[in-house]
Design a protein around this motif. Structure first.
Motif, PDB file in Angstrom:
ATOM      1  N   MET A 280       0.817  -1.217   0.000  1.00  0.00           N
ATOM      2  CA  MET A 280       0.000   0.000   0.000  1.00  0.00           C
ATOM      3  C   MET A 280       0.848   1.262   0.000  1.00  0.00           C
ATOM      4  O   MET A 280       0.334   2.372  -0.092  1.00  0.00           O
ATOM      5  N   GLY A 281       2.151   1.108   0.168  1.00  0.00           N
ATOM      6  CA  GLY A 281       3.038   2.269   0.131  1.00  0.00           C
ATOM      7  C   GLY A 281       3.032   3.104   1.400  1.00  0.00           C
ATOM      8  O   GLY A 281       3.367   4.283   1.374  1.00  0.00           O
ATOM      9  N   PHE A 282       2.651   2.483   2.535  1.00  0.00           N
ATOM     10  CA  PHE A 282       2.655   3.241   3.792  1.00  0.00           C
ATOM     11  C   PHE A 282       4.082   3.411   4.292  1.00  0.00           C
ATOM     12  O   PHE A 282       4.876   2.474   4.258  1.00  0.00           O
ATOM     13  N   LEU A 283       4.363   4.592   4.796  1.00  0.00           N
ATOM     14  CA  LEU A 283       5.714   4.870   5.295  1.00  0.00           C
ATOM     15  C   LEU A 283       5.841   4.459   6.757  1.00  0.00           C
ATOM     16  O   LEU A 283       5.640   5.278   7.648  1.00  0.00           O
ATOM     17  N   TYR A 284       6.164   3.214   7.016  1.00  0.00           N
ATOM     18  CA  TYR A 284       6.369   2.774   8.395  1.00  0.00           C
ATOM     19  C   TYR A 284       7.851   2.589   8.675  1.00  0.00           C
ATOM     20  O   TYR A 284       8.606   2.134   7.813  1.00  0.00           O
ATOM     21  N   ASP A 285       8.226   2.918   9.901  1.00  0.00           N
ATOM     22  CA  ASP A 285       9.603   2.691  10.329  1.00  0.00           C
ATOM     23  C   ASP A 285       9.678   1.253  10.855  1.00  0.00           C
ATOM     24  O   ASP A 285       9.460   0.990  12.036  1.00  0.00           O
TER      25      ASP A 285
ATOM     26  N   TYR B 277      -6.479  -1.785  -9.673  1.00  0.00           N
ATOM     27  CA  TYR B 277      -6.382  -0.328  -9.819  1.00  0.00           C
ATOM     28  C   TYR B 277      -5.101   0.269  -9.265  1.00  0.00           C
ATOM     29  O   TYR B 277      -4.797   1.419  -9.550  1.00  0.00           O
ATOM     30  N   GLY B 278      -4.402  -0.467  -8.416  1.00  0.00           N
ATOM     31  CA  GLY B 278      -3.202   0.069  -7.800  1.00  0.00           C
ATOM     32  C   GLY B 278      -3.449   0.620  -6.415  1.00  0.00           C
ATOM     33  O   GLY B 278      -4.591   0.858  -6.014  1.00  0.00           O
ATOM     34  N   ALA B 279      -2.358   0.789  -5.671  1.00  0.00           N
ATOM     35  CA  ALA B 279      -2.447   1.264  -4.284  1.00  0.00           C
ATOM     36  C   ALA B 279      -2.916   2.711  -4.232  1.00  0.00           C
ATOM     37  O   ALA B 279      -3.715   3.076  -3.369  1.00  0.00           O
ATOM     38  N   ASP B 280      -2.440   3.547  -5.148  1.00  0.00           N
ATOM     39  CA  ASP B 280      -2.822   4.959  -5.100  1.00  0.00           C
ATOM     40  C   ASP B 280      -4.324   5.142  -5.283  1.00  0.00           C
ATOM     41  O   ASP B 280      -4.964   5.886  -4.553  1.00  0.00           O
ATOM     42  N   THR B 281      -4.883   4.450  -6.259  1.00  0.00           N
ATOM     43  CA  THR B 281      -6.327   4.545  -6.484  1.00  0.00           C
ATOM     44  C   THR B 281      -7.079   4.025  -5.273  1.00  0.00           C
ATOM     45  O   THR B 281      -8.063   4.618  -4.836  1.00  0.00           O
ATOM     46  N   THR B 282      -6.619   2.919  -4.710  1.00  0.00           N
ATOM     47  CA  THR B 282      -7.272   2.349  -3.534  1.00  0.00           C
ATOM     48  C   THR B 282      -7.279   3.348  -2.381  1.00  0.00           C
ATOM     49  O   THR B 282      -8.296   3.570  -1.724  1.00  0.00           O
ATOM     50  N   ARG B 283      -6.130   3.945  -2.149  1.00  0.00           N
ATOM     51  CA  ARG B 283      -6.025   4.946  -1.075  1.00  0.00           C
ATOM     52  C   ARG B 283      -6.977   6.117  -1.329  1.00  0.00           C
ATOM     53  O   ARG B 283      -7.709   6.550  -0.438  1.00  0.00           O
TER      54      ARG B 283
ATOM     55  N   GLY C   8     -17.228   4.590  -7.335  1.00  0.00           N
ATOM     56  CA  GLY C   8     -16.305   5.447  -6.607  1.00  0.00           C
ATOM     57  C   GLY C   8     -14.865   5.097  -6.931  1.00  0.00           C
ATOM     58  O   GLY C   8     -14.042   5.976  -7.174  1.00  0.00           O
ATOM     59  N   VAL C   9     -14.547   3.823  -6.953  1.00  0.00           N
ATOM     60  CA  VAL C   9     -13.165   3.434  -7.198  1.00  0.00           C
ATOM     61  C   VAL C   9     -12.781   3.738  -8.656  1.00  0.00           C
ATOM     62  O   VAL C   9     -11.675   4.192  -8.953  1.00  0.00           O
ATOM     63  N   GLU C  10     -13.730   3.574  -9.554  1.00  0.00           N
ATOM     64  CA  GLU C  10     -13.430   3.916 -10.945  1.00  0.00           C
ATOM     65  C   GLU C  10     -13.251   5.416 -11.126  1.00  0.00           C
ATOM     66  O   GLU C  10     -12.403   5.869 -11.888  1.00  0.00           O
ATOM     67  N   GLY C  11     -14.059   6.188 -10.399  1.00  0.00           N
ATOM     68  CA  GLY C  11     -13.931   7.643 -10.452  1.00  0.00           C
ATOM     69  C   GLY C  11     -12.557   8.088  -9.973  1.00  0.00           C
ATOM     70  O   GLY C  11     -11.928   8.961 -10.583  1.00  0.00           O
ATOM     71  N   ALA C  12     -12.097   7.486  -8.872  1.00  0.00           N
ATOM     72  CA  ALA C  12     -10.778   7.837  -8.340  1.00  0.00           C
ATOM     73  C   ALA C  12      -9.686   7.500  -9.355  1.00  0.00           C
ATOM     74  O   ALA C  12      -8.741   8.278  -9.577  1.00  0.00           O
ATOM     75  N   HIS C  13      -9.845   6.360  -9.995  1.00  0.00           N
ATOM     76  CA  HIS C  13      -8.842   5.937 -10.977  1.00  0.00           C
ATOM     77  C   HIS C  13      -8.829   6.871 -12.198  1.00  0.00           C
ATOM     78  O   HIS C  13      -7.777   7.247 -12.698  1.00  0.00           O
ATOM     79  N   ARG C  14     -10.022   7.248 -12.619  1.00  0.00           N
ATOM     80  CA  ARG C  14     -10.129   8.145 -13.778  1.00  0.00           C
ATOM     81  C   ARG C  14      -9.476   9.496 -13.489  1.00  0.00           C
ATOM     82  O   ARG C  14      -8.830  10.083 -14.341  1.00  0.00           O
ATOM     83  N   PHE C  15      -9.658   9.962 -12.278  1.00  0.00           N
ATOM     84  CA  PHE C  15      -9.043  11.243 -11.903  1.00  0.00           C
ATOM     85  C   PHE C  15      -7.513  11.164 -12.061  1.00  0.00           C
ATOM     86  O   PHE C  15      -6.882  12.062 -12.621  1.00  0.00           O
ATOM     87  N   LEU C  16      -6.931  10.073 -11.583  1.00  0.00           N
ATOM     88  CA  LEU C  16      -5.470   9.934 -11.705  1.00  0.00           C
ATOM     89  C   LEU C  16      -5.069   9.827 -13.182  1.00  0.00           C
ATOM     90  O   LEU C  16      -4.083  10.418 -13.624  1.00  0.00           O
ATOM     91  N   GLN C  17      -5.854   9.083 -13.931  1.00  0.00           N
ATOM     92  CA  GLN C  17      -5.568   8.912 -15.354  1.00  0.00           C
ATOM     93  C   GLN C  17      -5.596  10.267 -16.087  1.00  0.00           C
ATOM     94  O   GLN C  17      -4.714  10.571 -16.894  1.00  0.00           O
ATOM     95  N   ARG C  18      -6.584  11.070 -15.754  1.00  0.00           N
ATOM     96  CA  ARG C  18      -6.700  12.386 -16.405  1.00  0.00           C
ATOM     97  C   ARG C  18      -5.543  13.293 -16.011  1.00  0.00           C
ATOM     98  O   ARG C  18      -5.006  14.045 -16.827  1.00  0.00           O
TER      99      ARG C  18
END
Ligand SMILES: [Zn+2]
Ligand SMILES: [Zn+2]
Length: 820
Positions: free
Chosen positions: A113-118, A594-600, A619-629
């Protein structure tokens, strides 16, 4: 260019890990931010609720980094407990194997998920290097009298085959498996949380940043009530202690109600003329109370004995009653039917006198017969020398008499009971105590810690604890006299482990539970994010431990979590979701598709943080479309974006530019406050989407005359979006020719002249003719509009070299300039 999220995300995760972007520094000169999320139980896979919780934390962590904070963001595993043990029994494996395998899987999922954990500070409570410190803390508590053993009736879950703390019994049922909880007499270890009951309530005033609902739940659980403890003499030289919150009604006490489990019952009924009947009654109530806690009908039996009212020596009949529970208070109550509904009902049924002793209205004459219960405070009547006083005055005076006569005192009591921590299961921390025939109960010597969980055990013994089946475990020598001795075979409630793990994160070390110097730097966590379902158990225990650590002299703080953020549940009730369709939402599936970014982005955008979140495919498709655009926008404007223009040189004179520039500054302000002040992540995302729409529709008009503004706008967009979709933004950031990480970049600041609310078009007249229209903030002041007008080239043309005679300002409409 296609947006290949998989390659991009995996690549960035590798880079962040290599460059240790998540590493917390031990830097005393930097402002710190400790972001804590409730650590997961390693059940086998992360679910959407985890992803939501950790996504919220990660956005805040990246935001704080960009605002110059030294950030601590740790992760670990609440790894002991029953599910592992049950799964191990079922799958014929060892709980440790099951748990560690799960941790490995879930850790990969979390990393994906790309979380920044130490991860250098990772904690797993099932490892001896962690539970060793549970044992040390327990011994310390024992030495201070905060851990003690006593025989008592405990809550027993027949299905989990273990004792439960009071907090773990929800409406008579096991918190974990919902089985009906029974009672059992057992010798158990307890932690003296009641010693801190008062502080646990009074310190609520410091917890302004907690949801009021959580504070209320804690307050009710701790149940502080002010009243009086009164000792009633009973014939045969016995005393019955009661607690009442209404001492002022004592002259109206016409009967006594005792729990059938009250310790004096045996003596009271020993020469009862209907001994058989009363014993049958007791049995009946006991059976009923096991079957259901909701009483349908109030029942009682007169014991034939009387208690003496210390105020007027009146003899009060003592009844056994099914509505009095031994678990609360003293198991005995003085009953005042005129002023208590429950007592009234009982008195009516058994024809017990009902006497009014409180009048709501001082001047009114009330009839003798009481037909309606008055439960409020008022003025005393029929109460001897106290008649005429108000309830409050009478309580004080009556309290004095109690003290004089030695029959009680005014006091405060709590509903909270000491925390029973013994569990008769395997997968927990062994309680480090030893029983020696010569020395009694002795703690294990500190240098012998950890007392390790043995492997040669039978996880399902006929009776007793699994550790009791390992001879190599329980046979030991006494640390005091070196004689043969036997170890405690119970393990600790796993809530012990989670009561202090956040201290361990703040200063991991081999020599003590936590490094005190480093803990002083980091503690307390600046933000604690988790589910509201932990309002009672975990959050009270952690507060208790913090106060205990303070009293050990280990730390200076008294409250562990100054700022608690709770989020709603993730529900899977979307109409397009069903198991039969094979589209049940698992984080893994979403990431793959969709990838971690879209999921987040989807999770944080779909609902306000504190509300429940429903699965929604659109909703998830909308988020993905926003990144694509956004991705496409970058590549069609790459040349412009690559030419960086310092913001100070960007001209915003033409109306299109100005409009966009205002929107840009408003967006910076809104997103900064939504994340940093309000934690309204969904509205921050909405603002970013809105800004991107404005940018895409305006850029054709602007890019020729003002390319710097397009470049700057996109740069700001990437920075503001970076906490939400970090892989995506870093990729485009580097593709625009940068070599840094966005997390090490400065968070954008806004130009306050361009942010106030909505905008309006102002007409600017010179000598009665409209010469320009300018965009200004709604309700902008005259002076600011003037300043902007005189900078306009069109206006300058008519005013340069002339003297301004006067100006007329009509808010949100017009500025009229008269020159000569
Ligand atoms: Zn259970
Ligand atoms: Zn000994």
């Amino acid at each position: 260019m296609t947006y290949d999220f998989k390659e991009i995300e995996e690549n960035w995760q590798k880079i962040w890990e290599e460059k240790k972007l998540s590493k917390a520094e031990f830097a005393k000169d930097k402002k710190k931010f400790y972001c804590l999320e409730m650590f997961p139980y390693p059940s086998g896979k992360i679910h959407m609720g985890h992803v939501r919780n950790y996504s919220i934390g990660d956005v805040i962590v990246r935001f704080k980094k960009m605002n110059g904070y030294n950030v601590l963001h740790p992760m670990g595993w609440d790894a002991l407990g029953l599910p592992a043990e049950n799964a191990a029994i079922k799958n014929k494996t060892h709980p440790e194997t099951w748990t560690l395998d799960n941790i490995a899987v879930m850790k990969q999922q979390i990393k994906r998920m790309g979380f920044l954990y130490d991860w250098d500070r990772e904690v797993a409570t099932c490892l001896p290097e962690y539970y060793k410190w549970n044992q040390l803390i327990f011994i310390k508590m024992f030495e201070k009298g905060l851990a003690y053993k006593k025989k008592s009736e405990v809550n027993w879950c027949p299905s989990c085959k273990t004792v439960l703390a009071n907090e773990q019994v929800h409406d008579g049922h096991c918190w974990r498996c919902s089985a009906f909880v029974e009672f059992k007499e057992l010798s158990q270890w307890f932690l003296k949380i009641t010693q801190y009951a008062d502080e646990l309530v009074s310190a609520h005033k410091e917890l302004e940043k907690w949801p009021p609902k959580v504070l209320l739940m804690q307050k009710n659980w701790i149940g502080k009530s002010k009243g009086a403890g009164v000792k009633f003499k009973v014939e045969g030289d016995l005393d019955i202690d009661i607690f009442t919150t209404r001492l002022d009604t004592i002259f109206g006490a016409t009967f006594f109600a005792l729990s059938v489990k009250h310790p004096l019952v045996k003596q009271l009924i020993k020469d009862h003329p209907q001994k058989k009947e009363i014993e049958a009654f007791i049995k009946e109530v006991e059976i009923e109370s096991k079957a259901s806690r909701e009483l349908t009908e109030k029942k009682g039996f007169f014991t034939g004995k009387y208690a003496v009212n210390p105020y007027n020596n009146e003899k009060i009949p003592i009844w056994l009653a099914n509505f009095v529970l031994i678990e609360y208070g003293t198991g005995a109550i003085m009953s005042v039917p005129a002023h208590d509904e429950r007592d009234f009902e009982f008195a009516k049924k058994y024809d017990i006198p009902i006497r009014r002793v409180i009048a709501a209205d001082k001047s009114k004459n009330y009839p003798e017969e009481v037909t309606e219960v008055f439960a409020g405070e008022g003025y005393l009547v029929n109460s001897g020398e106290y008649s005429g006083l108000s309830s409050a005055e009478a309580t004080q005076k009556m309290g004095e008499l109690l003290k004089e006569k030695g029959s009680g005192e005014l006091k405060t009591i709590y509903r909270l009971r000491d925390w029973g921590v013994s569990r008769q299961r395997y997968w927990g921390t062994p309680i480090p105590m030893i029983y020696c025939d010569n020395c009694g109960v002795v703690p294990e010597a500190i240098e012998n810690l950890p007392v390790q969980l043995p492997k040669d055990v039978n996880l399902t013994p006929e009776s007793g604890s699994p550790l009791g089946t390992s001879e190599s475990f329980y046979k030991t020598t006494c640390p005091k006299c070196s004689g043969p001795a036997r170890r405690e075979t119970d393990t600790m409630d796993t809530f012990f482990d989670s009561s202090w793990y956040f201290f361990r994160y703040s200063g991991p070390t081999d020599t003590e539970p936590f490094d005190r110097e480093e803990a002083r730097l980091w503690m307390p966590p600046d933000l604690y994010i988790g589910g509201i379902e932990h309002a009672i158990m975990h959050l009270i225990y952690a507060r208790f431990f913090t106060k205990v650590f303070r009293d050990f002299g280990w730390i200076d703080i008294s409250e562990p979590f100054p700022h608690l953020l709770t989020q709603g549940m993730f529900t899977l009730v979307g109409s397009t979701m069903s198991k039969s369709k094979g589209n049940v939402v698992e984080p893994d599936d979403l990431i793959a598709e969709y990838g971690a970014d879209t999921t987040r982005l989807f999770i944080l955008f779909a609902a306000p943080r504190e509300k429940g979140l429903e699965w929604n495919e659109k909703g998830v498709e909308g988020a993905h479309r926003f990144l694509q655009r956004t991705w496409n926008f970058f590549f069609s404007n790459q040349e412009i974006i690559e030419q960086k223009t310092p913001v100070s040189t960007i001209a915003v004179k033409d109306e299109d530019s100005k409009k966009l520039y205002i929107k840009l500054n408003q967006t910076i302000k809104k997103v900064s406050e939504d994340i940093g002040l309000r934690f309204h992540l969904n509205t921050a995302i909405a603002a970013l989407m809105e800004f991107f729409n404005d940018l895409s529709s305006a850029h054709e008009k602007i890019k020729a005359k003002n390319p710097g503004l397009i470049a700057y706008s996109f740069e700001v967009l990437l920075k503001l979006l970076a906490p939400f979709t970090p892989h995506f933004c870093n990729e485009l950031w580097q593709k625009s020719g940068n070599t840094s990480f966005l997390e090490n970049e400065q968070w954008p600041s806004y130009d306050s002249r361009y942010v106030v609310g909505q905008t309006v078009n102002m007409m600017i007249q010179v000598n009665g003719k409209i010469r320009d229209k300018i965009v200004v903030n709604m309700d902008e002041e005259e002076s600011a509009v003037k300043e902007m007008s005189f900078q306009s080239e069109k206006i300058k043309h008519y005013t340069d070299g002339k003297q301004v005679v006067k100006t007329i300002f009509i808010k949100n409409k017009m500025l009229s300039i008269v020159v000569k």
